[in-house]
Design a protein around this motif. Structure first.
Motif, mmCIF file in Angstrom:
data_model
loop_
_atom_site.group_PDB
_atom_site.id
_atom_site.type_symbol
_atom_site.label_atom_id
_atom_site.label_comp_id
_atom_site.label_asym_id
_atom_site.label_seq_id
_atom_site.Cartn_x
_atom_site.Cartn_y
_atom_site.Cartn_z
ATOM 1 N N ALA A 199 0.830 -1.208 0.000
ATOM 2 C CA ALA A 199 0.000 0.000 0.000
ATOM 3 C C ALA A 199 0.865 1.259 0.000
ATOM 4 O O ALA A 199 0.602 2.203 -0.753
ATOM 5 N N GLU A 200 1.910 1.270 0.821
ATOM 6 C CA GLU A 200 2.806 2.429 0.893
ATOM 7 C C GLU A 200 3.538 2.627 -0.439
ATOM 8 O O GLU A 200 3.635 3.734 -0.957
ATOM 9 N N PHE A 201 4.042 1.522 -0.994
ATOM 10 C CA PHE A 201 4.721 1.586 -2.284
ATOM 11 C C PHE A 201 3.755 2.042 -3.371
ATOM 12 O O PHE A 201 4.086 2.889 -4.200
ATOM 13 N N GLY A 202 2.553 1.489 -3.379
ATOM 14 C CA GLY A 202 1.554 1.846 -4.381
ATOM 15 C C GLY A 202 1.167 3.309 -4.311
ATOM 16 O O GLY A 202 1.014 3.970 -5.348
ATOM 17 N N ALA A 203 1.010 3.825 -3.105
ATOM 18 C CA ALA A 203 0.666 5.247 -2.940
ATOM 19 C C ALA A 203 1.790 6.126 -3.475
ATOM 20 O O ALA A 203 1.543 7.130 -4.144
ATOM 21 N N TRP A 204 3.043 5.738 -3.181
ATOM 22 C CA TRP A 204 4.180 6.510 -3.690
ATOM 23 C C TRP A 204 4.189 6.502 -5.223
ATOM 24 O O TRP A 204 4.343 7.550 -5.857
ATOM 25 N N ALA A 205 4.039 5.319 -5.824
ATOM 26 C CA ALA A 205 4.097 5.209 -7.289
ATOM 27 C C ALA A 205 2.977 6.012 -7.934
ATOM 28 O O ALA A 205 3.194 6.705 -8.935
ATOM 29 N N LEU A 206 1.793 5.952 -7.370
ATOM 30 C CA LEU A 206 0.645 6.682 -7.909
ATOM 31 C C LEU A 206 0.893 8.185 -7.876
ATOM 32 O O LEU A 206 0.711 8.887 -8.880
ATOM 33 N N GLU A 207 1.344 8.685 -6.745
ATOM 34 C CA GLU A 207 1.589 10.121 -6.634
ATOM 35 C C GLU A 207 2.748 10.575 -7.518
ATOM 36 O O GLU A 207 2.658 11.598 -8.202
ATOM 37 N N ALA A 208 3.837 9.804 -7.539
ATOM 38 C CA ALA A 208 4.983 10.180 -8.369
ATOM 39 C C ALA A 208 4.607 10.196 -9.848
ATOM 40 O O ALA A 208 5.017 11.098 -10.592
ATOM 41 N N ALA A 209 3.821 9.226 -10.285
ATOM 42 C CA ALA A 209 3.401 9.178 -11.694
ATOM 43 C C ALA A 209 2.491 10.350 -12.034
ATOM 44 O O ALA A 209 2.614 10.956 -13.108
ATOM 45 N N CYS A 210 1.575 10.692 -11.138
ATOM 46 C CA CYS A 210 0.674 11.829 -11.389
ATOM 47 C C CYS A 210 1.454 13.144 -11.430
ATOM 48 O O CYS A 210 1.195 13.994 -12.293
ATOM 49 N N LEU A 211 2.414 13.307 -10.538
ATOM 50 C CA LEU A 211 3.227 14.529 -10.539
ATOM 51 C C LEU A 211 4.023 14.647 -11.833
ATOM 52 O O LEU A 211 4.109 15.732 -12.417
ATOM 53 N N ALA A 212 4.592 13.534 -12.302
ATOM 54 C CA ALA A 212 5.355 13.567 -13.548
ATOM 55 C C ALA A 212 4.437 13.882 -14.724
ATOM 56 O O ALA A 212 4.751 14.737 -15.564
ATOM 57 N N ALA A 213 3.300 13.212 -14.793
ATOM 58 C CA ALA A 213 2.381 13.388 -15.925
ATOM 59 C C ALA A 213 1.799 14.794 -15.982
ATOM 60 O O ALA A 213 1.479 15.287 -17.065
ATOM 61 N N ALA A 214 1.679 15.443 -14.844
ATOM 62 C CA ALA A 214 1.136 16.804 -14.820
ATOM 63 C C ALA A 214 2.018 17.764 -15.619
ATOM 64 O O ALA A 214 1.533 18.789 -16.108
ATOM 65 N N ALA A 215 3.291 17.426 -15.783
ATOM 66 C CA ALA A 215 4.215 18.273 -16.539
ATOM 67 C C ALA A 215 4.276 17.898 -18.022
ATOM 68 O O ALA A 215 4.931 18.585 -18.795
ATOM 69 N N TRP A 216 3.599 16.827 -18.416
ATOM 70 C CA TRP A 216 3.601 16.380 -19.801
ATOM 71 C C TRP A 216 2.583 17.172 -20.614
ATOM 72 O O TRP A 216 1.705 17.839 -20.043
ATOM 73 N N PRO A 217 2.645 17.068 -21.934
ATOM 74 C CA PRO A 217 1.594 17.676 -22.767
ATOM 75 C C PRO A 217 0.207 17.158 -22.355
ATOM 76 O O PRO A 217 0.060 15.999 -21.952
ATOM 77 N N ALA A 218 -0.790 18.008 -22.467
ATOM 78 C CA ALA A 218 -2.141 17.716 -21.972
ATOM 79 C C ALA A 218 -2.823 16.543 -22.666
ATOM 80 O O ALA A 218 -3.854 16.067 -22.192
ATOM 81 N N THR A 219 -2.272 16.046 -23.751
ATOM 82 C CA THR A 219 -2.897 14.922 -24.465
ATOM 83 C C THR A 219 -2.417 13.566 -23.968
ATOM 84 O O THR A 219 -2.982 12.540 -24.357
ATOM 85 N N LEU A 220 -1.404 13.538 -23.126
ATOM 86 C CA LEU A 220 -0.800 12.271 -22.707
ATOM 87 C C LEU A 220 -1.392 11.758 -21.400
ATOM 88 O O LEU A 220 -1.633 12.525 -20.467
ATOM 89 N N VAL A 221 -1.588 10.437 -21.352
ATOM 90 C CA VAL A 221 -2.161 9.745 -20.198
ATOM 91 C C VAL A 221 -1.070 8.917 -19.535
ATOM 92 O O VAL A 221 -0.234 8.324 -20.216
ATOM 93 N N VAL A 222 -1.079 8.851 -18.204
ATOM 94 C CA VAL A 222 -0.144 7.994 -17.483
ATOM 95 C C VAL A 222 -0.912 6.783 -16.960
ATOM 96 O O VAL A 222 -2.031 6.907 -16.473
ATOM 97 N N SER A 223 -0.305 5.602 -17.101
ATOM 98 C CA SER A 223 -0.883 4.352 -16.608
ATOM 99 C C SER A 223 -0.056 3.865 -15.427
ATOM 100 O O SER A 223 1.170 3.858 -15.484
#
Length: 177
Positions: free
Chosen positions: A82-106
């Protein structure tokens, strides 16, 4: 008196090494020492990039860059999923927020993350902290995870979908005999 298998020196050494790796992994998760690498997702028809899948890696100081197969079972055994999953989810969302608006993170989700409503809270918190629009996040579930879904997990998944987050199956057919 004959030695039992659990008394063999290599077995004790292996067990000690596993315990050490679990402690190191727990420390790495808490210290933010894990990394996400991104595998592009491409439309085969147009060759346009649709987004990227977040893939966890552990840059271990002695063993080098470890793939999830080398450390996720340890995370499960150590109760760190759960702790690892929460970290990965937040880190991926933070990274994707800086990407072009058309790109999705999985982001891949483990079965342990579906317990209770914690995944819903983790998703909502990661989206809020990153300011990533929910439609730019897909959660991927392996067939083993989806095979174990109960009513509470279905309600959690439904609530996540209601946020606007995409839900997808991952690697279907890989676990079939």
């Amino acid at each position: 008196m004959p030695m039992l298998p659990h008394d063999l020196p290599e077995t004790r050494a292996d067990a000690a090494q596993r315990r050490r790796l679990k402690r190191e992994l727990a420390d790495a998760v808490r210290a933010g020492e894990l990394a996400l690498h991104y595998q592009p997702r491409i439309c085969l028809r147009s060759l346009a990039q649709l987004g990227a899948e977040a893939l966890a890696r552990w840059p271990h100081r002695r063993r080098g860059l470890l793939s999830p197969g080398a450390f996720l079972p340890l995370a499960e055994e150590a109760g760190l999923t759960a702790e690892f999953g929460a970290w990965a989810l937040e880190a991926a969302c933070l990274a994707a927020a800086a990407w072009p608006a058309t790109l999705v993170v999985s982001v891949n989700v483990a079965a342990a993350q579906l317990a209770g409503a914690q995944l819903l809270h983790q998703v909502a918190a990661a989206l809020e902290r990153s300011a990533l629009p929910p439609e730019r996040l897909d959660l991927e579930f392996g067939e083993a995870v989806l095979a174990e879904v109960d009513l509470d997990a279905l309600l959690t998944l439904s609530a996540i979908r209601d946020l606007g987050v995409g839900l997808a199956g991952d690697k279907f057919g890989h676990g079939l005999a």
